[in-house]
Write an enzyme that holds these catalytic residues in place. Structure first.
Site: not given
Length: 224
Positions: A6, A8-9, A11-12, A108, A110, A130, A185
């Site tokens: 898979d 992804g933007n 990670n694979i 998509g 995914d 997801d 903060t």
């Protein structure tokens, strides 16, 4: 054995399934569209070595991707390693799921594989969430049809945008704060990101239940 990937933007994800459909290992690589097929091949071979598996035992591979620039090199790398081209999830592939969208080809891959996997394990109707670079929500009806979804910025994207576009807010880790109301903060930022996204998901799910169904809309059209 089957190699499932898979892309992804950020990670694979790489998973190896044996003949009994048991997961042998699940690993993650950085997504880098600049890598050559040779570099991707080395990364994959290193994973097999790390987990004590033999890549020559793999009979086939399939991958889904939301990063088109890396697809050609991934396909080339897998073909070189396995001796035959992988299957790529995309328009035209038979998943057994009817996609009821304005343009099914734009959904998509995914989101489609998430929906196909979920409906095999759970009866519809079902909502699949997801949480990656983008948070996606896919909806499958009781008949197993993919009927729509939602896409919005993911946790890390939201946090990075907040830090990079403000002068005094730092980059922080995504830890769950002990309380909703922060006393400093960093905890205020963590609370806003973590609890804010949780509240967003709850709100979408609650509002979605109020939407009229297709049958209700058709009834309104007949009577109205």
């Amino acid at each position: 054995m089957l190699l499932a990937i898979d892309i992804g933007n950020s990670n694979i994800s790489v998973g190896l399934f044996d003949k009994a459909r048991e997961l042998r290992f699940l690993a993650s690589l950085d997504t880098d569209s600049r890598k050559t097929a040779d570099q991707i091949s080395i990364d994959l071979m290193n994973l097999f070595t790390l987990y004590g598996c033999n890549i020559h035992d793999v009979s086939g591979a399939i991958f889904a991707s939301v990063v088109p620039p890396i697809n050609f090199m991934m396909e080339k790398a897998l073909t070189r390693l396995l001796g035959k081209p992988p299957m790529m999830v995309g328009a035209g592939i038979k998943t057994g799921m009817n996609i009821i969208m304005d343009n099914p080809k734009t959904v998509g891959s995914d989101m489609i594989v998430d929906a196909v996997a979920a409906i095999r394990e759970y009866p519809g109707p079902i909502i699949i969430i997801d949480m990656g670079t983008a948070t996606t929500m896919s909806v499958v009806d009781k008949s197993g049809n993919y009927i729509g979804g939602i896409i919005y910025p993911g946790l890390r994207v939201s946090l990075d945008s907040l830090s990079s576009n403000t002068a005094q807010l730092p980059s922080i880790s995504l830890d769950i704060p002990k309380r909703v109301i922060g006393k400093n903060t960093i905890d205020c930022m963590r609370s806003g990101i973590m609890y804010g996204n949780a509240g967003m998901i709850d709100g979408i799910l609650n509002n979605g239940q109020k939407e009229p169904t297709v049958a209700q809309l058709e009834q309104q059209a007949r009577t109205g």
